[in-house]
Scaffold this active site. Structure first.
Site, PDB file in Angstrom:
ATOM      1  N   VAL A  81       0.833  -1.196   0.000  1.00  0.00           N
ATOM      2  CA  VAL A  81       0.000   0.000   0.000  1.00  0.00           C
ATOM      3  C   VAL A  81       0.879   1.262   0.000  1.00  0.00           C
ATOM      4  CG1 VAL A  81      -0.381   0.165   2.513  1.00  0.00           C
ATOM      5  CG2 VAL A  81      -2.135   0.939   0.942  1.00  0.00           C
ATOM      6  N   ASP A  82       2.024   1.191   0.640  1.00  0.00           N
ATOM      7  CA  ASP A  82       2.970   2.312   0.679  1.00  0.00           C
ATOM      8  C   ASP A  82       3.398   2.698  -0.748  1.00  0.00           C
ATOM      9  OD1 ASP A  82       4.860   4.153   1.513  1.00  0.00           O
ATOM     10  OD2 ASP A  82       6.036   2.741   2.701  1.00  0.00           O
ATOM     11  N   GLY A  92      -0.099  -7.255   5.366  1.00  0.00           N
ATOM     12  CA  GLY A  92       0.570  -7.679   4.139  1.00  0.00           C
ATOM     13  C   GLY A  92       1.896  -8.330   4.482  1.00  0.00           C
TER      14      GLY A  92
HETATM   15  P1  ADP Z   1       2.358  -4.053   5.964  1.00  0.00           P
HETATM   16  O1  ADP Z   1       3.830  -3.903   5.690  1.00  0.00           O
HETATM   17  O2  ADP Z   1       1.870  -3.118   7.066  1.00  0.00           O
HETATM   18  O3  ADP Z   1       1.923  -5.448   6.135  1.00  0.00           O
HETATM   19  P2  ADP Z   1       1.362  -3.991   3.165  1.00  0.00           P
HETATM   20  O4  ADP Z   1       1.328  -2.793   2.294  1.00  0.00           O
HETATM   21  O5  ADP Z   1       2.275  -5.107   2.804  1.00  0.00           O
HETATM   22  O6  ADP Z   1       1.669  -3.407   4.643  1.00  0.00           O
HETATM   23  O7  ADP Z   1      -0.098  -4.573   3.311  1.00  0.00           O
HETATM   24  C1  ADP Z   1      -1.109  -4.006   4.085  1.00  0.00           C
HETATM   25  C2  ADP Z   1      -2.446  -4.286   3.459  1.00  0.00           C
HETATM   26  O8  ADP Z   1      -2.688  -3.341   2.416  1.00  0.00           O
HETATM   27  C3  ADP Z   1      -2.585  -5.668   2.805  1.00  0.00           C
HETATM   28  O9  ADP Z   1      -3.843  -6.213   3.177  1.00  0.00           O
HETATM   29  C4  ADP Z   1      -2.543  -5.344   1.306  1.00  0.00           C
HETATM   30  O10 ADP Z   1      -3.301  -6.276   0.548  1.00  0.00           O
HETATM   31  C5  ADP Z   1      -3.223  -4.002   1.295  1.00  0.00           C
HETATM   32  N1  ADP Z   1      -3.045  -3.143   0.110  1.00  0.00           N
HETATM   33  C6  ADP Z   1      -2.069  -3.168  -0.838  1.00  0.00           C
HETATM   34  N2  ADP Z   1      -2.308  -2.202  -1.755  1.00  0.00           N
HETATM   35  C7  ADP Z   1      -3.453  -1.548  -1.372  1.00  0.00           C
HETATM   36  C8  ADP Z   1      -4.218  -0.474  -1.918  1.00  0.00           C
HETATM   37  N3  ADP Z   1      -3.868   0.169  -3.038  1.00  0.00           N
HETATM   38  N4  ADP Z   1      -5.355  -0.086  -1.237  1.00  0.00           N
HETATM   39  C9  ADP Z   1      -5.720  -0.700  -0.099  1.00  0.00           C
HETATM   40  N5  ADP Z   1      -5.028  -1.722   0.455  1.00  0.00           N
HETATM   41  C10 ADP Z   1      -3.910  -2.143  -0.176  1.00  0.00           C
END
Ligand code: ADP
Length: 181
Positions: A39-40, A125
Site C-alpha cells: 500500500v505504501d 501484508g
Molecule cells: P504491511 O507492511 O503493514 O503489512 P502492506 O502494504 O504489505 O503493509 O499490506 C497491508 C495491506 O494493504 C494488505 O492487506 C494489502 O493487501 C493491502 N493493500 C495493498 N495495496 C493496497 C491499496 N492500493 N489499497 C488498499 N489496500 C492495499
C-alpha cells in the site's frame, strides 16, 4: 457494511485506498518513511513526489506512531503514515503496537480538525499479522476512540481483497460499542 457509533460512521469496503475521497488516508508505512511496497508503494505512486519529499523531513516514525503529510495528487488532502508492527509470535507487543497505530492516526485527525479517514489493513501484508486478529484489534480500537472523542464523521476501512474484506466486515459486525447501533 456500515455501523454508527455515537456521531461517527464506521464502514468497511473492498477497494483501493488511493482512490478514496476522504480528508486523510492512512499509509501502512515502514519506520524509515522512505517508501516501500504494498500500500505504501501504491500511495507514493498515485500521490506523486511531494509526499516522499515531505516524508524525508520527518525523521522516520517509530513503530506504533503516526505522522502526517500532504496528500499530493491524491483525492485525499492528507496522508497519515503509521508504522505497523512486524508480526513475530503474538507475544512481542504486536497487539499494543497495532492498536497504537490506530489511536495515533485518529489523534492526528482530531488535531488537524479533519472529519473523515480511511485505513488499510495495517500490518496484514508483508508484516504478516494474522488478519482476523488484526481486524478485531483495529475495529475495537477505533470504536473505543470514537466513543471517547467526538469530531470525526467517518472511519472507512478499505480492504484490497475479498478475504481481508470479509474478516474486517465480520469484525465490524461483532464489535461491541457502548452506544452504537
Ligand atoms: P504491511 O507492511 O503493514 O503489512 P502492506 O502494504 O504489505 O503493509 O499490506 C497491508 C495491506 O494493504 C494488505 O492487506 C494489502 O493487501 C493491502 N493493500 C495493498 N495495496 C493496497 C491499496 N492500493 N489499497 C488498499 N489496500 C492495499
Amino acid at each position: 457494511m456500515k455501523r454508527t457509533f455515537g456521531e461517527a460512521a464506521v464502514e468497511v469496503t473492498e477497494g483501493d485506498i488511493t482512490e478514496q475521497e476522504v480528508d486523510a488516508i492512512v499509509n501502512a508505512a515502514n519506520s524509515t518513511l522512505l517508501g516501500g511496497g504494498g500500500v505504501d508503494g501504491a500511495i507514493h505512486r498515485a500521490g506523486g513526489p511531494a509526499i516522499l519529499a515531505e516524508c524525508k523531513t520527518l525523521g522516520g516514525c517509530k513503530t506504533g506512531d503516526a505522522k502526517i503529510t500532504t496528500g499530493g495528487n491524491l483525492p485525499a488532502n492528507h496522508v497519515i503514515h503509521t508504522a505497523g508492527p512486524v508480526y513475530r509470535d503474538g507475544k512481542s507487543g504486536e497487539s499494543e503496537f497495532l492498536a497504537s497505530c490506530h489511536t495515533r492516526s485518529l489523534a492526528i485527525v482530531r488535531e488537524y480538525k479533519l472529519r473523515t479517514i480511511a485505513f488499510p489493513a495495517i500490518s496484514c501484508g508483508v508484516y504478516g499479522y494474522p488478519i482476523p486478529d488484526a481486524a478485531r484489534i483495529a475495529m475495537r480500537t477505533v470504536v473505543k476512540e470514537l466513543e471517547q472523542h467526538g469530531g470525526i464523521d467517518l472511519v472507512r476501512f478499505v480492504l484490497f481483497d475479498r478475504p481481508t474484506y470479509a474478516e474486517f466486515a465480520r469484525a465490524l459486525e461483532s464489535v461491541r460499542g457502548t452506544n452504537g447501533s
